[in-house]
Design a protein around this motif. Structure first.
Motif, short mmCIF file in Angstrom:
data_model
loop_
_atom_site.label_atom_id
_atom_site.label_comp_id
_atom_site.label_asym_id
_atom_site.label_seq_id
_atom_site.Cartn_x
_atom_site.Cartn_y
_atom_site.Cartn_z
N UNK A 80 -51.31 -37.91 -20.29
CA UNK A 80 -51.63 -39.08 -20.14
C UNK A 80 -52.64 -39.25 -21.36
N UNK A 81 -53.17 -40.45 -21.67
CA UNK A 81 -54.06 -40.76 -22.77
C UNK A 81 -55.36 -39.90 -22.67
N UNK A 82 -55.94 -39.71 -21.48
CA UNK A 82 -57.08 -38.83 -21.35
C UNK A 82 -56.89 -37.43 -21.91
N UNK A 83 -55.80 -36.87 -21.63
CA UNK A 83 -55.48 -35.46 -22.18
C UNK A 83 -55.72 -35.33 -23.66
N UNK A 84 -54.86 -36.50 -24.06
CA UNK A 84 -55.08 -36.44 -25.55
C UNK A 84 -56.39 -36.49 -26.29
N UNK A 85 -57.26 -37.23 -25.58
CA UNK A 85 -58.69 -37.22 -25.94
C UNK A 85 -59.50 -36.01 -25.75
N UNK A 86 -59.00 -35.40 -24.61
CA UNK A 86 -59.74 -34.00 -24.45
C UNK A 86 -59.25 -33.18 -25.57
N UNK A 87 -57.91 -33.10 -25.75
CA UNK A 87 -57.32 -31.98 -26.75
C UNK A 87 -58.47 -32.09 -27.96
N UNK A 88 -58.41 -33.52 -28.35
CA UNK A 88 -59.10 -33.93 -29.77
C UNK A 88 -60.55 -33.44 -29.58
N UNK A 89 -61.10 -33.51 -28.46
CA UNK A 89 -62.57 -33.47 -28.30
C UNK A 89 -62.72 -31.75 -28.20
N UNK A 90 -62.08 -31.13 -27.45
CA UNK A 90 -62.38 -29.88 -27.16
C UNK A 90 -61.31 -28.74 -27.54
#
Ligand code: TXA
Ligand code: MG
Length: 330
Positions: A80-90
């Protein structure tokens, strides 16, 4: 019995690690959270060896570790899009993400679940090891099942000397408790195990974040939650105040026990006349010190008395989750 070498990370030790992994052996390695016990995630025999070495229940799935440039898309069935954002952040960092699996790794990694947990550790030793093997490495914490997780190479050695060929030593783990495990298969991410990446940090990036709490009688979403964990090998007692701990300590001494108290800094200072282990004063310090002190406590004492830390929220959610399991105070 085989010789267990503890080696710093260099060309020679990495070459040896690659050779062992390719031969289906198990190698322990430093990460920023706790040490891991790694094997090639594509190799059934090697993955099964992890379960056998640890005495781990066969329904408790393993996390797969990859280096920062490893392409995980063949292993997972979309994100999901949120997972991509989380990968990039953390990532790289102490966050494990659970995805729908394509079933490419050994069936024994996820123990029959149709999901796969993936982690990209930030430790330079872990990154160098994962880069050198260039394979997904299935790795639980490198402790015997139920024992306290290892935060130094020496801790790993104490549990596995003579049974694994190599421990890649990266020094003491700076994080000190295991990664946050986050279910990324639903509309909203959901924490399955609390850790150094907190709910607030995730919610800030993903918009929202749940915390999974098992209902009585329900089969756990993350099977590891159902097991006894992090237990020091001595008797333990749990108190709420310094006075309570002091009274228990004196009674234990009279009964011929060797007691020791584990408490946050302010309480440890109050109890300075007693054998006491200082957990620190911030959430990060307590996370970093907890496992090392539980292991020290089991060596020094026949009775380890924990005084419940008062600090709450953030990293303390993860610390208290382990604390309660270690002291049986759930
Ligand atoms: O920091 C860490 O995560 C360390 C280092 C070595 O990376 N590893 C670690 O692994 O703590 P382990 O095996 O001790 O804990 C893995 C946890 C267990 O609670 C397990 O049930 C959960 O992750 N888990 C693994 N795969 C899962 C999956 N597919 N779905 C849900 N939970 C999963
Ligand atoms: Mg573990």
């Amino acid at each position: 019995m085989i010789e267990t070498r503890i080696l710093g990370c260099n060309r020679d030790s990495l070459d040896a690690a690659v050779k062992y992994i390719e031969e289906g052996e198990v190698v322990a390695f430093h990460t920023e959270t706790v040490y891991g016990l790694g094997a090639n995630a594509f190799d059934d025999g090697a993955v099964l060896k992890i379960f056998e070495l640890k005495g781990r229940p066969s329904d408790n799935p393993l996390i797969v570790h990859v280096h920062r440039d490893y392409d995980i898309s063949p292993l997972i069935d979309g994100e999901p899009p949120y997972a991509e954002a989380l990968r990039k952040a953390f990532l790289p960092g102490p966050l494990t993400m659970v995805y729908p699996s394509t079933g490419k790794v050994s069936q024994y990694v996820s123990c029959g679940l149709n999901t796969l947990a993936i982690r990209v550790p930030s430790s330079p030793t872990a990154q160098a090891f994962l880069k050198a093997v260039d394979l997904p490495i299935a790795a639980p914490s490198a402790n015997l099942s139920k024992h306290v997780s290892p935060v130094t190479a020496r801790h790993v050695y104490e549990d596995f000397a003579g049974r694994i060929p190599l421990i890649l030593d990266g020094g003491a783990c700076s994080g000190g408790i295991e990664s946050t495990v986050l279910d990324c298969t639903g509309k909203v991410p959901q924490i399955l195990r609390e850790g150094l990446v907190t709910r607030a940090m995730i919610a800030k990036v993903a918009g929202d974040c749940g915390v999974y709490r098992r209902q009585a009688g329900e089969k756990p979403k993350s099977p590891g939650m159902a097991y006894k964990h992090y237990a020091p090998r001595c008797n333990t007692a749990h108190c709420r105040t310094a006075e309570e701990a002091a009274a228990l300590y004196r009674r234990a001494l009279e009964e011929g026990e060797r007691p020791c108290i584990l408490a946050e800094s302010s309480v440890a200072q109050e109890l300075s006349g007693y054998a006491v282990l200082d957990l620190g004063s911030t959430g990060e310090e307590m996370a970093r010190n907890l496992y090392a002190l539980l292991r020290e406590g089991e060596k020094r004492a026949t009775l380890l008395i924990g005084v419940e830390p008062q600090l709450q929220g953030g990293v303390m959610d993860g610390v208290m989750n382990r604390w309660k399991k270690a002291f049986g105070a759930i």
